[in-house]
Scaffold this motif. Structure first.
Motif: not given
Length: 401
Positions: A181-182, A210-212, A240-241, A390-391
């Protein structure tokens, strides 16, 4: 079936060596459904290693040791195991001859101290080392491997196969499902979905990377269908996340989407200072679509490299949605991303505090500007800005048909 991992070596405690062996072993153990109860790290002390073995034996079915099988005085694993089991250390003549042959092939002088490498507690079974010197050994629910990663990786699968056959394990591999997720804080994430976490046969956790933020569910493979049903419910709540699952990464997903659409991309970065370009360029195949990355950190660079009018910077400020858009206009590609903000710890204002970041995204003729207020230190703000950009691009590309 469960185990304790026991990592031996003072260098692991003082930071001189990074432990990667336990990560590898955990992944392999998952395939056999062997859970890890404890992971212990102990220095090169005979008594402390014996204490750690005692703890592992009392609290798990199997003790797996890594490190301390070499020829030097601080290699004490076999001595500790023999002391714990009250067994002698013996040398098998065939294994000794094989070790000497390895030394000869490598042009290395064999010393008396090298005998330690083929010692093993009385009654132990050896596991052949095809890439190094010291074989592993197994006895009474204790197995010891060298600490050298490539040697461990050579012998560990052999041991697991042998052990599963010997114990007649009914293999039910461990099933791990990660949702990535982000853009949602961990506390809010948990609040939204924790009502789904009721099954006692499934372990749940949240991991910040570090990527979410990862939502991890872990169970036995026999419970896979249950995990998948819970996964679908999570998608219904926070879909949506979620940008992906398991080993997916945003930068790879974005590059794949761009490649499928044959879109070129350029980026203009201010506060992120090249982190976004680095993320994209780390993906193999990016050279076919990546045109340029400009780190327009100063106002002068924004004016000279991106053709932004000085009066617009004076009017709106370098950190603004207007300048984020102008940065996009200064790039010539199908897709563009711009990032400008206050990473801190200074530079913010009452109106635009530290952590305020504007992200601009252009896909063909469509332009969208996002405003975010990120929390954390300087590097966290920068990393969050890159991840969020990016997301947002990923979502737009997925909608772009």
């Amino acid at each position: 079936m469960n185990c304790t991992l026991l990592l031996v070596g003072t260098e692991l405690l003082n930071g001189a060596t990074l432990d990667t062996n336990s990560i590898y072993m955990a992944e392999e153990l998952n395939k056999y459904g062997i859970g890890i109860n404890y992971k212990l790290t102990v220095g090169d002390s005979l008594n402390k290693i014996v204490d750690a073995i005692t703890f592992g034996k009392e609290n798990s079915d199997l003790v797996i040791m890594s490190g301390g099988l070499g020829p030097t005085d601080d290699d004490l694993t076999k001595t500790a195991v023999s002391k714990y089991l009250n067994k002698k250390l013996l040398v098998d003549s065939d294994e000794l001859n094989e070790l000497k042959e390895k030394f000869k092939e490598r042009g290395i002088t064999f010393l008396n101290k090298n005998l330690k490498e083929v010692e093993k507690p009385e009654g132990a079974v050896s596991i052949k080392n095809d890439v190094g010197m010291a074989p592993a050994f197994f006895i009474d629910g204790i197995v010891g491997f060298p600490g050298v990663p490539r040697e461990l990786k050579n012998m560990f699968p052999k041991f697991l196969k042998m052990y599963s056959e010997e114990m007649n394990l009914n293999i039910d591999p461990i099933y791990v499902k990660d949702l990535l997720t982000v853009g949602i804080p961990e506390s809010i994430l948990e609040e939204k979905i924790k009502s789904l976490f009721k099954d006692p046969n499934i372990e749940y956790e949240f991991l910040i990377k570090d990527y979410g933020i990862i939502v991890r569910m872990q169970s036995k493979m026999s419970n896979k269908n249950t995990v998948e049903k819970i996964k679908e419910k999570i998608y219904n709540i926070i879909g949506d996340c979620i940008f992906g699952e398991d080993n997916e990464r945003l930068e790879t997903k974005v590059v794949n989407l761009l490649s499928e659409k044959n879109y070129s991309i350029s980026v203009a970065e201010s506060c992120s200072g090249g982190m976004l370009a680095e993320k994209l360029i780390s993906v193999p195949g990016i050279s076919k679509i990546f045109k340029e990355g400009i780190v327009s950190y100063s106002n002068e660079a924004k004016i000279n490299r991106l053709n932004i009018e000085e009066k617009r910077i004076d009017e709106y400020g370098a950190v603004s949605k207007e300048i984020a858009k102008d940065m996009l206009d200064g790039l010539n590609s199908d897709v563009a991303i711009s990032i400008t903000g206050f990473a801190g710890p200074t530079g913010g204002t009452e109106e635009k505090p530290v952590g305020r970041v504007y992200i601009g995204i252009k896909v063909k003729d469509k332009i969208v500007i996002f405003e975010h207020n990120f929390k954390g230190d300087r590097n966290r703000v920068r990393a969050k800005a890159v991840l969020q950009s990016l997301f947002e691009l990923c979502k737009i590309l997925e909608e772009d048909e």
